[in-house]
Design an enzyme around this catalytic site. Structure first.
Site, short mmCIF file in Angstrom:
data_model
loop_
_atom_site.label_atom_id
_atom_site.label_comp_id
_atom_site.label_asym_id
_atom_site.label_seq_id
_atom_site.Cartn_x
_atom_site.Cartn_y
_atom_site.Cartn_z
N ASP A 1 30.45 13.51 79.00
CA ASP A 1 29.09 13.31 78.24
C ASP A 1 29.91 13.99 76.80
O ASP A 1 30.51 15.00 76.82
CB ASP A 1 28.80 15.52 79.16
CG ASP A 1 27.54 15.28 77.74
OD1 ASP A 1 27.68 16.39 76.89
OD2 ASP A 1 25.92 15.29 78.72
N HIS B 1 29.14 15.91 74.60
CA HIS B 1 29.56 16.95 74.30
C HIS B 1 30.83 18.02 74.75
O HIS B 1 31.31 19.13 74.35
CB HIS B 1 27.94 18.34 74.75
CG HIS B 1 27.13 18.15 74.27
ND1 HIS B 1 25.84 17.87 74.44
CD2 HIS B 1 25.74 18.45 72.95
CE1 HIS B 1 24.73 17.10 73.62
NE2 HIS B 1 25.37 17.63 72.80
N TYR C 1 26.16 6.99 70.00
CA TYR C 1 26.27 8.20 71.11
C TYR C 1 26.64 8.37 72.10
O TYR C 1 25.38 8.50 72.78
CB TYR C 1 25.23 9.40 70.81
CG TYR C 1 24.71 10.16 70.50
CD1 TYR C 1 25.49 11.28 69.33
CD2 TYR C 1 23.87 11.01 71.45
CE1 TYR C 1 25.91 12.42 69.75
CE2 TYR C 1 24.78 12.04 71.88
CZ TYR C 1 24.96 13.25 70.40
OH TYR C 1 25.31 14.70 70.14
N HIS D 1 23.98 15.42 62.10
CA HIS D 1 24.26 14.01 62.82
C HIS D 1 23.76 13.04 61.56
O HIS D 1 23.48 12.14 62.06
CB HIS D 1 22.93 14.70 63.25
CG HIS D 1 23.68 15.03 65.25
ND1 HIS D 1 24.83 14.55 65.27
CD2 HIS D 1 23.88 16.34 65.68
CE1 HIS D 1 25.14 14.58 66.66
NE2 HIS D 1 24.08 16.53 66.42
N HIS E 1 25.89 21.61 61.26
CA HIS E 1 25.62 21.29 62.82
C HIS E 1 24.47 19.60 62.84
O HIS E 1 24.64 18.32 62.90
CB HIS E 1 25.33 21.62 64.59
CG HIS E 1 25.10 20.59 65.27
ND1 HIS E 1 27.04 20.77 66.20
CD2 HIS E 1 24.48 19.98 65.55
CE1 HIS E 1 26.63 20.12 67.29
NE2 HIS E 1 25.77 19.09 67.74
N GLU E 2 22.97 20.38 62.85
CA GLU E 2 22.14 19.21 62.80
C GLU E 2 21.95 18.01 61.51
O GLU E 2 21.52 17.01 61.88
CB GLU E 2 20.93 19.32 62.97
CG GLU E 2 20.61 20.46 64.42
CD GLU E 2 20.59 20.01 65.78
OE1 GLU E 2 21.10 18.08 65.87
OE2 GLU E 2 21.36 20.74 66.48
N GLU F 1 29.91 13.78 67.98
CA GLU F 1 29.32 15.55 68.31
C GLU F 1 30.20 15.94 67.27
O GLU F 1 29.88 17.04 67.11
CB GLU F 1 29.34 15.48 69.97
CG GLU F 1 28.72 16.64 70.14
CD GLU F 1 26.52 17.12 69.80
OE1 GLU F 1 26.68 18.49 69.39
OE2 GLU F 1 26.24 15.90 69.70
#
Length: 759
Positions: free
Chosen positions: A449, A451, A378, A367, A363-364, A387
């Site tokens: 948001d 997410h 974002y 990005h 995931h990271e 995301e």
């Protein structure tokens, strides 16, 4: 867990452009077409459309070559006189198609929201352009009426509202041109640091109108995500050195390093070292354990992107990022920071559950890949796509790792137990099960948001991978609905990953919203499977299943990809693979009429092959029939040139010649073995009001220039319509030849009407 809206960090440099969201709403329909039939088959990706595996030096050469022609590219794209391009990234498909991503400047200022991608064939022919902003940029002036101090004050105030204690900006406001809202505006960009109110580092970017002082936009430059605290068991991890001085440095993956912050919140930390190269003991009490999990997660993520997508490292340059673990105290999060080019992991509640699992790393690091490619802003819908991209590839990495301690699934954060009841953080098959995420697109989804707005893309990816309805996968039960209550079959996870990565890296931009994401994935699917193929239609129908766009009507016909005009030579072997698909399961059969003499079609495989025996141009029709006796066809021309000479290759496309500007070229791809003749004929047709202004050259495939015409102040006639003879016997005939024309004097204009080579 509190989720704070946040965004990507901005790399520093002499010429940097941050891109941001365009305020364009999605006009989505539901569609009412019938569902695809059970048993729908899907094409495998076209190998030529898959990314080539480039070495760092090959990628650097592509970037260098693109950087050398930015001025010419800007003119060809009809950018304004004050606009310039800066190469950000280049990728190349196996078939030679090159996708070059540019950032834009205006009068020397970075343009935020002006990024674009140029797609060129192997021969240099323009195939298309993906633009965030289509019109030329025009700004009244680049002198600000508002002082930088006002912009800084607004930015600091905005950051303090998120918990930062800073009283000044991390760097002085810089002037930019803001175009993400459609209209170019002279603005300031200010970055404020500190910490957000949940302990996450702050890197707030605030855009302020340089004329009125009003705040236009803001986004967070730190991207965080959550993952699985379940360790990966006993693994092999990359390290360097020798006893007693080993370090957690992976020499085979860009020298990725893993550091221990020791519960600090700044700096790099201490590089993990060990005497016997045996790291951690599987418990959170041992500081090395989290480091090993982070290093292993980075390792399998690197391997996934390299082996599946041909990308070596986050930026595709072979350089590794680094990881920091044990951030803060009881920090229940993890984040990517593009500024330090690093991943950072907290230790979870009570410092007992480090967020250092495989899918967190995936995931990271994803990005970072997003920041290096589409750079999705974002915030709003583009933030949800950002995301979701990390969720999608975090999931893909988890499946790729094939680790028995943490098997792949479509649940996000299922091992963390942040909710305290054993439920996952997010569900890809039905995102709304978390109580906040969106299953389907709506006009207000961008207000959520990131997410939660990511749910639309997460749901799309699950449906595209596995299809709708109830099913058990890897011991987990899923039941995925659709907006229109019509089923979708899926194309398989591996194909879905390829579609999303190609769309992200070659067709999305910073401003991409859900409507534009649909367009980007359809372009990717057309490259991979063929436009109108079953897989292409499933991509379209899956977007409709999450309320983005409409379904493709089911015509019931077989889809045959038209290969376009073909050229061969008498006596030289030729082959052409016909591509077709059908919604009906079962084998396809192929037939053709009008084939050149000497060629035949394999009725089972669809391969046309043989050696042409007769020169001439014919019309070929290929008919494909499926198991249900439904048919589709494609008609195209096939030219067979005579052996030993007389072959004519022509480019009839117009190319504008800028008045007193730089040279322009018109490419011509020649498919012919052997060397060019000593009397190569170059037929030139240029429309121009004063041909004495023109310098004309023939450029061979190896770059050698042959002067055809010099400029002359005494040659006042119009147009250049003549045939030149060139001794090109030292040149290989096969390859991309170019006609290069430059107008060296002012006041007259024209264009290349066409040109041809006769061998």
């Amino acid at each position: 867990m509190r989720r704070t809206p946040h965004g990507r960090a901005v790399a520093t440099g002499a010429l940097v452009a941050v891109t941001a969201m365009l305020a364009v709403g999605v006009q989505a329909g539901t569609g009412t077409a019938a569902a695809p039939r059970p048993g729908t088959t899907h094409a495998t990706p076209d190998p030529g459309a898959l990314p080539a595996k480039l070495s760092p030096s090959q990628r650097a050469e592509l970037i260098r070559a693109a950087g050398a022609t930015t001025a010419e590219t800007a003119r060809q794209l009809k950018l304004g006189a004050k606009e310039k391009l800066v190469v950000k990234d280049v990728s190349k498909d196996v078939d030679g198609t090159v996708h070059t991503r540019y950032e834009r400047t205006y009068d020397g200022l970075p343009v935020l929201g002006g990024d674009l991608v140029v797609h060129e064939s192997k021969g240099g022919t323009l195939k298309g352009v993906t633009k965030a902003v289509r019109s030329q940029l025009k700004v009244a002036g680049t002198t600000a009426k508002v002082k930088p101090a006002m912009a800084e004050a607004k930015a600091v105030k905005a950051a303090q509202a998120l918990g930062s204690k800073k009283t000044e900006a991390a760097k002085a406001p810089r002037k930019v041109v803001w175009v993400a809202d459609g209209k170019p505006v002279l603005a300031y960009e200010t970055v404020v640091g500190g910490l957000q109110d949940d302990g996450t580092p702050n890197q707030l970017h605030v855009i302020t109108d340089a004329t009125t002082g009003a705040k236009i936009f803001q986004y967070q430059g730190i991207e965080n995500g959550v993952g699985n605290t379940q360790y990966s068991g006993k693994v092999t991890v990359g390290s360097s050195g020798s006893a007693p001085n080993f370090s957690l440095t992976d020499p085979t993956r860009g020298n990725h390093k893993t550091y221990d912050l020791k519960h600090g919140s700044s700096g790099t930390g201490s590089l993990f070292t060990d005497a016997d190269d045996t790291w951690g003991d599987g418990t959170p009490q041992n500081a090395q354990t989290a480091g090993v999990d982070a290093a292993f997660g980075a390792q399998v993520t690197w391997d996934y992107y390299k082996n599946v997508h041909g990308r070596s490292g986050i930026k595709g340059d072979g350089v590794g990022a680094y990881s920091r673990v044990h951030y803060g105290n009881s920090y229940v999060n993890a984040f990517w920071d593009d500024g330090c080019f690093c991943m950072t992991y907290g230790d979870g509640s009570g410092n007992s559950a480090p967020l250092t699992s495989i899918d967190v790393a995936g995931h990271e690091m994803s990005h970072g890949v997003t920041a290096a490619t589409a750079d999705l802003t974002y915030s709003g819908e583009s933030g949800g796509l950002n995301e979701a991209t990390s969720d999608i590839f975090g999931t893909a990495v988890e499946f790729y790792a094939n680790n028995t301690s943490d098997p792949g699934d479509y649940l996000i954060g299922e091992k963390i137990d942040i909710n305290g009841d054993g439920t996952p953080l997010r569900y890809m098959d039905k995102p709304s099960k978390d109580g906040a995420s969106a299953d389907y697109w709506s006009s207000n989804v961008g207000n959520k948001d990131v997410h939660y707005s990511s749910g639309v893309a997460n749901h799309f990816f699950y449906l595209l991978s596995e299809g709708s309805g109830p099913k058990d996968i890897g011991g987990v039960h899923y039941d995925s609905p659709t907006f229109d209550n019509l089923p979708v079959p899926g194309i398989g996870r591996a194909n879905a990953e390829k579609v999303w990565f190609k769309a992200l890296s070659q067709y999305m931009s910073a401003n991409t919203n859900y409507a534009a994401a649909r367009t980007a994935t359809l372009k990717a699917a057309a490259d991979l499977f063929g436009e109108g193929s079953a897989s292409y239609n499933t991509v379209a129908n899956t977007w409709a299943a999450v309320n983005v766009g409409s379904r493709v009507p089911d015509s019931g016909a077989v889809s045959v990809t038209n290969p376009g005009s073909q050229t061969s030579t008498v006596g030289q072997a030729a082959s052409l693979q016909i591509k077709a698909s059908s919604g009906t399961a079962g084998a396809l059969s192929y037939a053709a009429t009008g084939l050149p003499a000497g060629l035949s079609l394999n009725a089972t495989t669809g391969l046309i092959s043989g050696t042409p025996t007769t020169a001439g141009t014919v019309s070929v029709t290929v008919t494909v029939t499926d198991a249900a006796k439904k048919t589709g066809n494609a008609t195209f021309t096939w030219t067979v040139n005579p052996a030993g000479g007389g072959n004519v290759f022509e480019n009839a496309d117009d190319v504008q010649i800028p008045d007193a500007g730089s040279a322009v070229t018109s490419p011509l791809n020649v498919g012919r073995s052997g060397n060019a003749p000593s009397t190569l004929k170059v037929g030139v047709d240029i429309v121009h009001t004063y041909r004495g202004d023109l310098v004309v050259d023939l450029i061979a495939p190896d770059g050698t220039a042959y002067r055809l015409k010099n400029s002359s102040a005494f040659d006042s006639a119009a147009n250049v319509k003549t045939t030149y003879a060139v001794n090109a016997s030292s040149e290989k005939a096969n390859g991309s030849w170019k006609l290069r024309v430059q107008d060296v004097y002012a006041q007259d204009s024209g264009y290349i009407n066409g040109w041809k080579l006769t061998f």
